[in-house]
Design an enzyme around this catalytic site. Structure first.
Site, PDB file in Angstrom:
ATOM      1  N   LYS A 112       0.822  -1.218   0.000  1.00 31.84           N
ATOM      2  CA  LYS A 112       0.000   0.000   0.000  1.00 31.84           C
ATOM      3  C   LYS A 112       0.857   1.269   0.000  1.00 31.84           C
ATOM      4  O   LYS A 112       0.383   2.334  -0.398  1.00 31.84           O
ATOM      5  CB  LYS A 112      -0.969  -0.027   1.170  1.00 31.84           C
ATOM      6  CG  LYS A 112      -2.033  -1.101   0.984  1.00 31.84           C
ATOM      7  CD  LYS A 112      -3.098  -1.092   2.050  1.00 31.84           C
ATOM      8  CE  LYS A 112      -4.249  -2.013   1.709  1.00 31.84           C
ATOM      9  NZ  LYS A 112      -3.888  -3.445   1.771  1.00 31.84           N
TER      10      LYS A 112
HETATM   11  C1  LIG Z   1      -4.533  -4.504   1.098  1.00 36.74           C
HETATM   12  C2  LIG Z   1      -3.777  -5.802   1.031  1.00 36.74           C
HETATM   13  C3  LIG Z   1      -4.144  -6.826   0.129  1.00 36.74           C
HETATM   14  C4  LIG Z   1      -5.363  -6.734  -0.768  1.00 36.74           C
HETATM   15  O1  LIG Z   1      -5.202  -5.788  -1.790  1.00 36.74           O
HETATM   16  P1  LIG Z   1      -6.486  -5.293  -2.613  1.00 36.74           P
HETATM   17  O2  LIG Z   1      -5.979  -4.190  -3.473  1.00 36.74           O
HETATM   18  O3  LIG Z   1      -7.463  -4.805  -1.585  1.00 36.74           O
HETATM   19  O4  LIG Z   1      -7.006  -6.440  -3.383  1.00 36.74           O
HETATM   20  C5  LIG Z   1      -3.354  -7.959   0.085  1.00 36.74           C
HETATM   21  N1  LIG Z   1      -2.286  -8.116   0.909  1.00 36.74           N
HETATM   22  C6  LIG Z   1      -1.910  -7.160   1.793  1.00 36.74           C
HETATM   23  C7  LIG Z   1      -0.745  -7.408   2.672  1.00 36.74           C
HETATM   24  C8  LIG Z   1      -2.646  -5.968   1.890  1.00 36.74           C
HETATM   25  O5  LIG Z   1      -2.270  -5.020   2.771  1.00 36.74           O
END
Ligand SMILES: *Cc1c(COP(=O)(O)O)cnc(C)c1O
Length: 465
Positions: A112
């Protein structure tokens, strides 16, 4: 570049407007009206670019003339300075034609950061330019809150309030938020659960009258277009590192809200040769059921070892549906409205459109732990539980053995020690050196009752910017 709503009834926006907007007024999500398309030759000419130079190439057409190119370049160059690896998104080989793309080299050890480091800078830039200031409110059960806080900690025109459930997030996750002591960062621990936090944030967006008149309320959740845009870059980067665009590649993506893998879909539409996209889910498998057998029904939430993928519905899926319904906003609106209250299926042509590029697989906690153990045994490489789900899905449903399968490694294993210990790893996985002091650093947060009046009073009393 204009952005239109997936439900077809909201006015088109430019990039600056879409940056500051969440849902469209008609309840839809914004998508670009058209996508830039690149020839193989053009893509090949980007081989060897640094991550930030490539990011500029990809991002610029989406931002268009809302930010002068030189300023955008400077913002993007600054975005990845806090990433620890010189490659920003290094590839690690696990086996023949099997790779993981480490997207956890940023300040909060999850992918993120790629989106939120850029989003914070873009927001602060457009706010500074127009002499505006905003309040960001968000609820978090873990990863998003810390990435948003890190992304905004140097923003002069933003106060960010992140609500987390008191004593219900892991210590690493809490400390990643509460040890950021900048004046514009406000951590609120609510005496309630995650849903309580989320309801209060939603209610705040529905009635913003508690805020002073000169403050707009902004969301940084995963439907924000700029976050998706930032994520397109690493699909190109990984492909170019492995012989693309001449050689096609496949991706397996640990999926929750469908933001990350939707960016891969866009990369493919923009011309990147992608053979297959795998939606890897945990037991919360609405997307797996939908993509594999057109069962698009809601099941109750299950808590798993991969909490960042624990979802009931995946908001960004609507963006894919919009394309698969031939960009017919009325049809999407009808489908999503019925989906609220009844069991729905996708129309045949939409379902087969999806299946052309996508496959899916569901991995439960037991198999997640086994995968971590098996990969560690074979390679001494420790996977976090989200990434393990991606790796296992890649192994199970890959179409071709001669095409590289790249799993997006979405988090560092130290963020989720429980899974590593269950897999037989002898101790809690170590945090990277630069975070070794996390447990010594001073924390700052305010505990409030599960009461929206208290939260609003706190927000108003603490706006600094
Ligand atoms: C947010 C997240 C996901 C999922 O990603 P999306 O874009 O919501 O599909 C997967 N793994 C981790 C570690 C995350 O923080």
């Amino acid at each position: 570049m204009k952005y239109i709503s997936t439900r077809g009834k909201s006015p088109a926006l430019n990039f600056e407007e879409v940056l500051l907007t969440g849902l469209a007024p008609d309840g839809g999500l914004y998508v670009p009206e058209t996508l830039p398309k690149y020839s193989q030759q053009e893509i090949a000419s980007w081989a060897g670019l640094s991550y930030s130079d490539l990011a500029f190439k990809i991002v610029q057409p989406f931002v268009d003339d809302t930010i002068p190119a030189d300023d955008l370049k400077a913002l993007i160059d600054d975005t990845y300075v806090d990433f620890r690896h010189p490659s920003i998104a290094p590839l690690v080989q696990l086996d023949k034609n099997e790779w993981v793309l480490e997207l956890f080299q940023g300040p909060t050890l999850a992918f993120k950061d790629f989106a939120l480091q850029l989003l914070g800078r873009l927001l602060d830039y457009v706010l500074e330019r127009s002499h505006r200031k905003v309040v960001i409110m968000g609820a978090t059960s873990g990863d998003t809150g810390s990435a948003a806080i890190q992304g905004c900690k140097r923003c002069k025109n933003i106060d960010i309030f992140i609500l987390h459930p008191f004593q219900r997030v892991s210590e690493v996750q809490r400390r990643q938020m509460t040890t950021v002591l900048a004046d514009n960062i406000h951590n609120v621990a609510v005496k309630g659960n995650f849903d309580d936090c989320q309801s209060m944030v939603k209610a705040s967006f529905n009635d913003k009258s508690f805020l002073p008149e000169d403050r707009q309320l902004v969301a940084v959740n995963s439907i924000n277009w700029a976050r998706i845009m930032a994520q397109i870059v690493y699909y190109f980067y990984a492909s170019l590192s492995l012989g693309g665009p001449l050689r096609p590649v496949a991706f397996s993506v640990p999926t929750g809200n469908f933001g990350d893998i939707y960016a891969g879909y866009l990369a493919s539409k923009m011309g990147l040769p992608i053979d297959q996209l795998i939606v890897a889910t945990n037991t919360n498998d609405i997307l797996h059921r939908c993509i594999s057998r057109n069962d698009f029904t809601k099941h109750p939430l299950v808590h798993t070892l991969s909490p960042s993928m624990d979802i009931v519905v995946s908001s960004n899926f609507e963006r894919l549906l919009f394309d698969c319904y031939d960009r017919d906003g009325a049809a999407v609106s009808d489908l999503m409205t019925r989906f609220q209250s009844e069991d729905v299926v996708l129309k045949d042509s939409a379902f087969s459109n999806i299946q052309a590029l996508f496959d899916s697989y569901q991995v439960d906690d037991e198999r997640t732990v086994e995968t971590i153990a098996e990969v560690y045994e074979a390679t001494e490489y420790l996977l976090d539980p989200h990434t393990a789900i991606g790796v296992e899905a890649g192994r199970k449903v890959r179409r071709r053995d001669d095409i590289p399968m790249i799993t997006l490694a979405t988090a560092h294993p130290a963020k989720f020690p429980e899974a590593a210990l269950k897999a037989g790893y002898p101790r809690e996985p170590e945090l990277p050196h630069h975070m070794a002091d996390l447990f010594q650093n001073e924390e700052r947060f305010t505990v409030l009752d599960n009461d929206i009046g208290q939260v609003h009073d706190f927000v108003v009393a603490n706006i600094t910017a």
